[in-house]
Design a protein around this motif. Sequence first.
Motif, PDB file in Angstrom:
ATOM      1  N   PHE A 125       0.875  -1.181  -0.002  1.00  0.00           N
ATOM      2  CA  PHE A 125      -0.034   0.096  -0.008  1.00  0.00           C
ATOM      3  C   PHE A 125       0.893   1.128  -0.058  1.00  0.00           C
ATOM      4  N   LEU A 126       0.826   2.057  -1.167  1.00  0.00           N
ATOM      5  CA  LEU A 126       1.847   3.095  -1.349  1.00  0.00           C
ATOM      6  C   LEU A 126       1.097   4.532  -1.331  1.00  0.00           C
ATOM      7  N   GLY A 127       1.693   5.376  -0.566  1.00  0.00           N
ATOM      8  CA  GLY A 127       1.306   6.833  -0.440  1.00  0.00           C
ATOM      9  C   GLY A 127       1.862   7.468  -1.690  1.00  0.00           C
ATOM     10  N   GLU A 128       1.162   8.215  -2.514  1.00  0.00           N
ATOM     11  CA  GLU A 128       1.616   8.769  -3.673  1.00  0.00           C
ATOM     12  C   GLU A 128       2.832   9.568  -3.558  1.00  0.00           C
ATOM     13  N   GLU A 129       3.109  10.224  -2.295  1.00  0.00           N
ATOM     14  CA  GLU A 129       4.317  11.043  -2.259  1.00  0.00           C
ATOM     15  C   GLU A 129       5.637  10.333  -1.975  1.00  0.00           C
ATOM     16  N   PHE A 130       5.460   8.931  -1.866  1.00  0.00           N
ATOM     17  CA  PHE A 130       6.677   8.057  -1.931  1.00  0.00           C
ATOM     18  C   PHE A 130       6.814   7.060  -2.885  1.00  0.00           C
ATOM     19  N   ARG A 131       5.944   7.197  -3.893  1.00  0.00           N
ATOM     20  CA  ARG A 131       6.239   6.562  -5.279  1.00  0.00           C
ATOM     21  C   ARG A 131       7.502   6.711  -5.929  1.00  0.00           C
ATOM     22  N   ARG A 132       8.139   7.911  -5.845  1.00  0.00           N
ATOM     23  CA  ARG A 132       9.403   8.084  -6.325  1.00  0.00           C
ATOM     24  C   ARG A 132      10.599   7.309  -5.541  1.00  0.00           C
ATOM     25  N   ILE A 133      10.286   7.086  -4.431  1.00  0.00           N
ATOM     26  CA  ILE A 133      11.250   6.076  -3.506  1.00  0.00           C
ATOM     27  C   ILE A 133      11.090   4.630  -4.181  1.00  0.00           C
ATOM     28  N   VAL A 134      10.041   4.148  -4.331  1.00  0.00           N
ATOM     29  CA  VAL A 134       9.547   2.727  -5.037  1.00  0.00           C
ATOM     30  C   VAL A 134      10.216   2.718  -6.439  1.00  0.00           C
ATOM     31  N   ASP A 135       9.811   3.658  -7.082  1.00  0.00           N
ATOM     32  CA  ASP A 135      10.583   3.807  -8.536  1.00  0.00           C
ATOM     33  C   ASP A 135      12.051   3.814  -8.486  1.00  0.00           C
ATOM     34  N   ALA A 136      12.922   4.376  -7.564  1.00  0.00           N
ATOM     35  CA  ALA A 136      14.207   4.449  -7.575  1.00  0.00           C
ATOM     36  C   ALA A 136      14.925   3.254  -6.881  1.00  0.00           C
ATOM     37  N   MET A 137      13.988   2.406  -6.538  1.00  0.00           N
ATOM     38  CA  MET A 137      14.615   1.100  -5.979  1.00  0.00           C
ATOM     39  C   MET A 137      15.297   0.259  -6.807  1.00  0.00           C
ATOM     40  N   PRO A 138      16.504  -0.277  -6.265  1.00  0.00           N
ATOM     41  CA  PRO A 138      17.537  -1.039  -7.287  1.00  0.00           C
ATOM     42  C   PRO A 138      16.623  -2.530  -7.482  1.00  0.00           C
ATOM     43  N   THR A 139      15.620  -2.734  -6.880  1.00  0.00           N
ATOM     44  CA  THR A 139      14.984  -3.745  -7.151  1.00  0.00           C
ATOM     45  C   THR A 139      13.488  -3.939  -7.599  1.00  0.00           C
ATOM     46  N   GLU A 140      12.919  -4.832  -8.010  1.00  0.00           N
ATOM     47  CA  GLU A 140      11.431  -4.608  -8.528  1.00  0.00           C
ATOM     48  C   GLU A 140      10.548  -4.584  -7.422  1.00  0.00           C
ATOM     49  N   PRO A 141       9.474  -3.843  -7.422  1.00  0.00           N
ATOM     50  CA  PRO A 141       8.404  -3.310  -6.448  1.00  0.00           C
ATOM     51  C   PRO A 141       7.630  -4.747  -6.314  1.00  0.00           C
ATOM     52  N   PRO A 142       7.062  -5.009  -5.189  1.00  0.00           N
ATOM     53  CA  PRO A 142       6.152  -6.095  -4.743  1.00  0.00           C
ATOM     54  C   PRO A 142       5.142  -6.469  -6.191  1.00  0.00           C
ATOM     55  N   GLU A 143       4.589  -7.730  -6.319  1.00  0.00           N
ATOM     56  CA  GLU A 143       3.709  -7.932  -7.237  1.00  0.00           C
ATOM     57  C   GLU A 143       2.366  -7.193  -7.360  1.00  0.00           C
ATOM     58  N   ILE A 144       2.007  -6.603  -6.181  1.00  0.00           N
ATOM     59  CA  ILE A 144       0.675  -6.095  -6.189  1.00  0.00           C
ATOM     60  C   ILE A 144       1.003  -4.448  -5.375  1.00  0.00           C
ATOM     61  N   VAL A 145       0.730  -3.329  -6.226  1.00  0.00           N
ATOM     62  CA  VAL A 145       0.825  -2.319  -5.420  1.00  0.00           C
ATOM     63  C   VAL A 145      -0.316  -1.362  -5.605  1.00  0.00           C
ATOM     64  N   VAL A 146      -0.914  -1.208  -4.536  1.00  0.00           N
ATOM     65  CA  VAL A 146      -2.154  -0.332  -4.317  1.00  0.00           C
ATOM     66  C   VAL A 146      -1.865   0.986  -3.888  1.00  0.00           C
ATOM     67  N   ALA A 147      -2.075   2.138  -4.705  1.00  0.00           N
ATOM     68  CA  ALA A 147      -2.145   3.518  -4.574  1.00  0.00           C
ATOM     69  C   ALA A 147      -3.243   3.750  -3.356  1.00  0.00           C
ATOM     70  N   LEU A 148      -2.726   4.428  -2.503  1.00  0.00           N
ATOM     71  CA  LEU A 148      -3.543   4.984  -1.450  1.00  0.00           C
ATOM     72  C   LEU A 148      -4.301   6.233  -1.539  1.00  0.00           C
ATOM     73  N   ASP A 149      -3.555   7.192  -2.541  1.00  0.00           N
ATOM     74  CA  ASP A 149      -4.346   8.407  -2.642  1.00  0.00           C
ATOM     75  C   ASP A 149      -5.030   8.627  -3.893  1.00  0.00           C
ATOM     76  N   SER A 150      -5.140   7.699  -4.606  1.00  0.00           N
ATOM     77  CA  SER A 150      -5.509   7.755  -6.031  1.00  0.00           C
ATOM     78  C   SER A 150      -6.960   7.170  -6.020  1.00  0.00           C
ATOM     79  N   GLU A 151      -8.091   8.004  -6.626  1.00  0.00           N
ATOM     80  CA  GLU A 151      -9.370   7.282  -6.559  1.00  0.00           C
ATOM     81  C   GLU A 151      -9.724   6.115  -7.341  1.00  0.00           C
ATOM     82  N   ASP A 152      -8.958   5.540  -8.327  1.00  0.00           N
ATOM     83  CA  ASP A 152      -8.924   4.435  -8.739  1.00  0.00           C
ATOM     84  C   ASP A 152      -7.932   3.575  -8.280  1.00  0.00           C
ATOM     85  N   GLY A 153      -7.235   3.704  -6.970  1.00  0.00           N
ATOM     86  CA  GLY A 153      -6.589   3.000  -6.198  1.00  0.00           C
ATOM     87  C   GLY A 153      -7.083   2.174  -5.333  1.00  0.00           C
TER      88      GLY A 153
END
Length: 534
Positions: A125-153
């Motif tokens: 479960f990911l807050g939008e303001e921290f998406r940049r951190i996940v995008d910058a990770m040296p590894t792939e994110p988990p198989e399911i990512v749910v955006a906390l702050d998005s209406e379609d999340g």
Amino acid sequence: MDVSPALAETESVPTPPLPTRPRTLVETARLHAERQPDIPAVLCEGRTLTYGALHQESNRIAHALRAAGLEPGDRIAYLGKESEHYYEILFACAKTGTVLVPVNWRLTAPEVSHILQDSGTRMLFLGEEFRRIVDAMPTEPPEIVVALDSEDGFPAWRATHAVTDVGTFEATRDTPIAQLYTSGTTGLPKGVVLAHRSFFAIADSMAEAGVDWIDWRPGDIALIGIPGFHIGGLWWATQNFNAGTTAVAMRAFAARQAVDLIRDLGITTACVVPAMLRMMLGEPGVDAKDFTTLRKTVYGGSPISEALLTESLAVLDCEFAQIYGLTETGNTAICLPPAAHLRGTPLMQAAGRPYPGVRVKVIDDEGRELPAGAVGEVCLATPAHMVEYWHLPDKTAETLVDGWVHTGDAGYVDTDGYLFIRDRIKDAILVAGENVYPAEIENALEHHPGVAEAVIVGAPDERWGEYVHAFVVPAEGDRPSPRDLHTFLVPRLAAFKLPARYEFIEHVPRNPSGKILRRELRDRFWGDAERKVN
């Protein structure tokens, strides 16, 4: 609402009768939804989540977790600031047997990557303001990512699922519910696995013994000053939920906002670290009238100076209870109760005494128990202790020995049973309640081509308790500036771990066997102080 056939089958499973007192977070949610559905469970930024809604929304999320293929024991991470959704997800994990992994949002991409990889997190479960951190990770994110702050999340993800009881997973007091990461002497954070009992054992023992050192009363409104990715914040929130009181969640602690919330919402209890007390008292115009509704302040996470404690007692003018423990002990194991806060007495320097059902001992280097007054390593036996360090059996065996948690803190117990902390054995540095370990910073610094060797120590700081001081041996023919080193570390370490000062030295002091004499460097800042923690 549309419900899958598999989920529809689970809804018909009868739920067991409720006990008088909840023993798991599953029972907590059901108990208060049944008895006081309209009482606010969480207040956050003007929004209200009642106990009835907390139960229903966590059911909805639990059904969604099952529909997504999550099974008991799977890890679910939360990387976001505090909100009512954090607690909805916590209770959904309890109802499905999944384990919540709260991630410190101050960490950098490599640090977050380690936690997600080490825990085997399947859903984030990911807050939008921290998406940049996940995008910058040296590894792939988990198989399911749910955006906390998005209406379609998050809202859309859970919207189509039922609010009825999940009903097929029966948690026990020993079922894991949370995995919190704490730094260690090796530099890599370790996952501390906690069961439901960690969030019930201490309150239960106090209730059985008739002790009200920390208590929860009908109508209480509690400020959660400590983030939920820390054991103190998670423990304090669950205590209030278990008691059926109202918790006020701050997205992130801000001193002015905290004072305003206490005054405007009529907050009656609060849990904070000493640095938060100092910041609130330092706000312009703040005085005793802002705290008239407070009846009890619980504080811990780092040692407190007698001067700050005296000022806090005078201005807040309420009962104070100090708590001491570790993530590994399920938070608090030792308490300095309100009646022991006697100004001008030695008890103002004490950590406290064990709760009923908790034992403390002090041992020497050979593991022998020491008499009252002798300084050694503090060990705690508590029914709230951790299950294990995730996938680290050897480290678990080192820390948890025959039911005793070896804290790594040096202290003594006086003849009245009060524990006094005097130093640290494991070299931890406490910056505003955050644990910082030298090895992690040293490892990062020594990747800089201009650094031959680095030693990190903690030095006293009036505002934050301690600051990180770096001793650096420059590489031959090169001498980086403090600014160079700071710039190098920024993307590699969380801000609270960054050295505040750099000192260049010719060589690192060592004993004949080659071990770094870290204590010799550290003692330059602490001198002859009796208590070498601030």
